[in-house]
Enzyme design. Structure first.
Site, mmCIF file in Angstrom:
data_model
loop_
_atom_site.group_PDB
_atom_site.id
_atom_site.type_symbol
_atom_site.label_atom_id
_atom_site.label_comp_id
_atom_site.label_asym_id
_atom_site.label_seq_id
_atom_site.Cartn_x
_atom_site.Cartn_y
_atom_site.Cartn_z
ATOM 1 N N CYS A 232 42.482 37.041 60.020
ATOM 2 C CA CYS A 232 43.625 37.801 59.537
ATOM 3 C C CYS A 232 43.667 37.698 58.005
ATOM 4 C CB CYS A 232 44.890 37.237 60.160
ATOM 5 S SG CYS A 232 46.408 38.022 59.644
ATOM 6 N N PRO A 233 43.960 38.738 57.250
ATOM 7 C CA PRO A 233 44.310 40.070 57.697
ATOM 8 C C PRO A 233 43.149 41.020 57.872
ATOM 9 C CG PRO A 233 44.615 39.962 55.359
ATOM 10 C CD PRO A 233 44.102 38.602 55.788
#
Lengths: 76, 109
Positions: free
Chosen positions: A14-15
């Site tokens: 993430c992201p």
């Protein structure tokens, strides 16, 4: 279901799992199918949720082996 | 008004008290409050952390709490370790929170 595009984002966290998924989906036409392969556990929940929130249809989230997961999304 | 707050510091930081006090005041004034916990901030909602009870009260009072699942994972914090009602989320949810908030406050180290 045969995907129109398959992206392998194993190794991403993430992201970038969301960012790369979104970028790949932007290149598809509505009705086309994107298949994602991830190995980052939080992404298995976060990416489908974000896709649905954006109005797309998540048709499959499945574990394919000990570490990897498949997410299939239809662009709407 | 919708307030968004980001907390990235651990429970012993003064930031935790500040966030809680601001959130309580905002809720009592009838505003909406959304909190996002990231980095060491995720420790604030681990059950058993001294301050976690006050975050639990915020949830009871109507605040929405979420944390970054990735930074929680890196710290060995699992869902079952955390307060009930805390969402495990990601940067997408944080981006939405920032976009939708009338005011967004960040508390970091």
């Amino acid at each position: 279901m045969q995907p129109d595009r398959l992206i392998d984002i194993r190794g991403e966290v993430c992201p970038y799992t969301y960012v790369k998924s979104k970028l790949a989906l932007e290149e598809l036409e509505p009705g086309q199918v994107l298949e994602l392969i991830v190995d980052h556990k939080p992404a298995v929940e976060n990416v489908p949720r974000s896709m649905e929130n954006e109005g797309h249809e998540v048709v499959e989230v499945s574990q394919i082996n000990k570490t990897d997961y498949k997410i299939v999304v239809i662009k709407r | 008004m919708k307030f968004g707050m980001l907390l990235t510091t651990s429970p012993e930081s003064q930031n935790s008290e500040t966030v809680i006090n601001l959130a309580e005041a905002a809720l009592e004034a009838g505003h909406k409050v959304e909190l996002f916990l990231m980095d060491d901030g995720v420790y604030n909602v681990v059950t058993g952390a001294g301050i976690s009870a006050r975050f639990a009260e915020l949830i009871t009072k109507g605040a929405s709490l979420a944390l970054c699942a990735h930074t929680a994972e890196e710290r060995g914090v699992e869902k079952e370790d955390c307060l009930e009602g805390v969402g495990f989320a990601g940067q997408y949810e944080l981006a939405c929170m920032v976009n939708e908030a009338d005011r967004f406050l960040t508390f970091g180290g």
